[in-house]
Design an enzyme around this catalytic site. Structure first.
Site, PDB file in Angstrom:
ATOM      1  N   LYS A   1      -1.247   7.476   6.124  1.00  0.00           N
ATOM      2  CA  LYS A   1      -0.007   7.626   5.230  1.00  0.00           C
ATOM      3  C   LYS A   1      -0.521   8.336   4.153  1.00  0.00           C
ATOM      4  CE  LYS A   1       2.611   6.632   2.682  1.00  0.00           C
ATOM      5  NZ  LYS A   1       3.070   7.232   1.096  1.00  0.00           N
TER       6      LYS A   1
ATOM      7  N   GLY B   1      -3.015   0.361  -3.510  1.00  0.00           N
ATOM      8  CA  GLY B   1      -1.933   0.555  -4.669  1.00  0.00           C
ATOM      9  C   GLY B   1      -1.691  -0.346  -5.683  1.00  0.00           C
TER      10      GLY B   1
ATOM     11  N   ALA C   1       3.687  -3.127  -5.162  1.00  0.00           N
ATOM     12  CA  ALA C   1       3.934  -2.609  -3.803  1.00  0.00           C
ATOM     13  C   ALA C   1       3.317  -3.382  -2.829  1.00  0.00           C
ATOM     14  CB  ALA C   1       3.475  -1.194  -3.803  1.00  0.00           C
ATOM     15  N   GLY C   2       2.004  -3.758  -3.172  1.00  0.00           N
ATOM     16  CA  GLY C   2       1.357  -4.587  -2.249  1.00  0.00           C
ATOM     17  C   GLY C   2       2.002  -5.890  -1.938  1.00  0.00           C
TER      18      GLY C   2
ATOM     19  N   GLU D   1      -5.849  -3.900  -1.347  1.00  0.00           N
ATOM     20  CA  GLU D   1      -6.606  -3.682  -2.584  1.00  0.00           C
ATOM     21  C   GLU D   1      -5.638  -3.268  -3.592  1.00  0.00           C
ATOM     22  OE1 GLU D   1      -8.247  -2.467  -5.430  1.00  0.00           O
ATOM     23  OE2 GLU D   1      -8.548  -0.622  -4.461  1.00  0.00           O
TER      24      GLU D   1
ATOM     25  N   CYS E   1      -8.583   1.371 -10.833  1.00  0.00           N
ATOM     26  CA  CYS E   1      -8.171   0.058 -10.746  1.00  0.00           C
ATOM     27  C   CYS E   1      -9.003  -1.159 -11.283  1.00  0.00           C
ATOM     28  CB  CYS E   1      -7.599  -0.257  -9.228  1.00  0.00           C
ATOM     29  SG  CYS E   1      -9.099  -0.245  -8.098  1.00  0.00           S
TER      30      CYS E   1
ATOM     31  N   GLU F   1      -1.340  -3.822 -16.151  1.00  0.00           N
ATOM     32  CA  GLU F   1      -2.275  -2.711 -15.618  1.00  0.00           C
ATOM     33  C   GLU F   1      -1.522  -1.535 -16.177  1.00  0.00           C
ATOM     34  OE1 GLU F   1      -5.143  -1.282 -12.096  1.00  0.00           O
ATOM     35  OE2 GLU F   1      -3.103  -1.620 -11.485  1.00  0.00           O
TER      36      GLU F   1
END
Length: 471
Positions: free
Chosen positions: A166, A218, A222-223, A240, A274, A373
């Protein structure tokens, strides 16, 4: 095979340096996601792929590596137009994008998918067998799609899994290029499926019980949502996620050398990395000297068009991302931290999502700037009373993805590295080695990618106990 979309909806990809539409692609709906999952499920349950010898799957991986080598110029052209990376950086990187597929292709010849083990349970033959986890949903972000696809797709294919990739709506080009590559090497039908979708259709992928494993790169936000859904139906997952990595500059290390190393990587992908060393922790007595040295280097960075060979940093990927970065800069100003350089938009650029490299000093480790972040070229320099406090500050973070310690003494470097709860700790600079393993502690993720460790999440372990030894 290429299929007709279920609707006429499209996604416009805007080039971040020009703010002009660069590419339009079909937008997958829930119907398209369903079709892709069905294709992958049929290919896994009834197709040849999971049952091929590992050596044959390895041969396909090596063919993918070779084909990607032929497409290096396309890889380099797509990346700057989707997320703003310098074209020179993209070209230097593009020639090696097949390396992960070549690595796993070679691993097919040495990895033990089946091992005989002693069995005190009384079996004449005890086997530890590693079998593919099943159908994988690989969700790819926009900052480095071609490499992040490789970290998921290559081990999944070696394991014998089938995959639904995706792509992000901001950067679908590399995923579609991978579709072309997979078609060109003749993978069996349904083994790799590529769709580009926004949030609603993506959620259908995560919720679908036919997906055995989610592999996501991401944001931590969201994770967390993906992990909750996957955990609720006991689906396997590797996540990750974000980072707020610390550079610890010890008292024996030269200020100029440290500034060169930290500033030299601060503008990689316009700070949209990241693992970036976005927190710099240094003794209070040397704080001002390091802040000045970092400001001098980052203040001289040439920001501009990523295709201009004189540019040293390009734009941020999206207008939304620039708004986010500018929000953190405003927050740091409000907190009263020392702005040493940057903090605004380059005056000579009247279009594009550009921001100046920015350095703040005297930053409180409990502040938003130090704990969240930013995902942009913004550094926070944090004073520490001594080495013990520096280590405590580095570890006082919800994240644990990467980090670095700067010292001329390798014994001190090793001692500090072992005390920090982070997935990668390097010496005298930011170093990442995906041939060993990459991933995070704490809210930086679950599982590892790259190397042999990166293959294991795509395998399930089965114990087989036989009354007689098979032929």
């Amino acid at each position: 095979r290429w299929v007709t979309p279920s609707s006429d909806r499209t996604i416009a990809v805007v080039a971040p340096a020009t703010e002009q539409v660069w590419l339009q692609v079909a937008e997958a709906t829930e119907v398209d996601i369903d079709r892709a999952i069905t294709a992958a499920r049929v290919a896994f349950d009834h197709g040849p792929w999971p049952r091929l010898p590992a050596s044959e799957r390895g041969a396909y991986l090596k063919a993918i590596a070779a084909k990607l080598g032929e497409r290096a110029e396309d890889v380099a052209a797509i990346w700057p137009n989707e997320m703003g990376v310098l074209h020179a950086t993209a070209r230097a990187f593009a020639g090696g994008v097949g390396g992960m597929y070549a690595f796993y292709g070679s691993l097919a010849e040495t990895f033990a998918f089946e091992e005989e083990r002693p069995s005190p349970a009384g079996a004449a033959c005890g086997l530890l067998v590693r079998e593919p986890v099943g159908v994988v949903g690989a969700i790819i972000p926009w900052n480095g799609p071609i490499s992040l696809i490789a970290l998921k797709l290559a081990p999944a294919l070696l394991a014998g899994c089938t995959v639904v990739i995706k792509a992000s709506p901001e950067a679908p080009g590399h995923a579609l290029l991978m579709a072309e590559v997979c078609e060109a090497v003749g993978l069996p039908p349904g083994v790799v499926n590529v769709v580009t979708a926004d949030r609603a259709a993506s959620e259908a992928l995560v919720h679908d019980p036919r997906i055995d494993k989610i592999a996501f790169t991401g944001s931590t936000e969201a994770g967390r949502k993906i992990g909750a859904v996957a955990g609720g139906r006991i689906a396997r997952q590797t996540l990750e996620l974000g980072g707020k990595s610390a550079a610890i500059v010890l008292d024996d290390y030269d200020i100029d050398l440290a500034a060169d190393a930290i500033a030299g990587r601060a503008c990689d992908l316009t700070g949209q990395v990241c693992a970036a060393l976005s927190r710099v922790i240094v003794g209070a007595d040397r704080h001002d000297a390091l802040l000045e040295a970092l400001a001098a280097r980052l203040g001289g960075i040439r920001v501009g068009d990523p295709f201009d060979p004189t540019s040293q940093m390009g734009p941020l990927a999206t207008a939304r991302q620039r708004d986010r970065v500018e929000g953190y800069i405003a927050s740091a100003r409000h907190d009263g931290f020392t702005l040493a350089t940057g903090g605004g938009r380059p005056r000579h650029l009247n279009r594009g999502w550009f921001v100046e490299p920015t350095v703040f000093g005297h930053v409180d480790n409990a502040s938003r700037l130090a704990r969240e972040e930013v995902f942009g070229p913004v550094l926070a320099v944090i004073p520490a009373r001594d080495e013990t406090v520096a280590i405590a500050l580095a570890d006082d973070s919800p994240f644990g993805l990467a980090g670095a310690v700067f010292t001329h003494d390798p014994d001190r470097a090793y001692a500090v590295a072992r005390r920090i709860r982070t997935g990668t700790m390097s010496h005298n600079g930011l170093k990442l080695d995906f041939s060993i393993a990459f991933g995070g502690f704490k809210q930086s993720g679950v599982g590892r990618e790259g190397g042999v460790e990166g293959l294991m999440p795509y395998l399930e372990t089965k114990t087989v106990l036989l009354a007689d030894r098979p032929s």
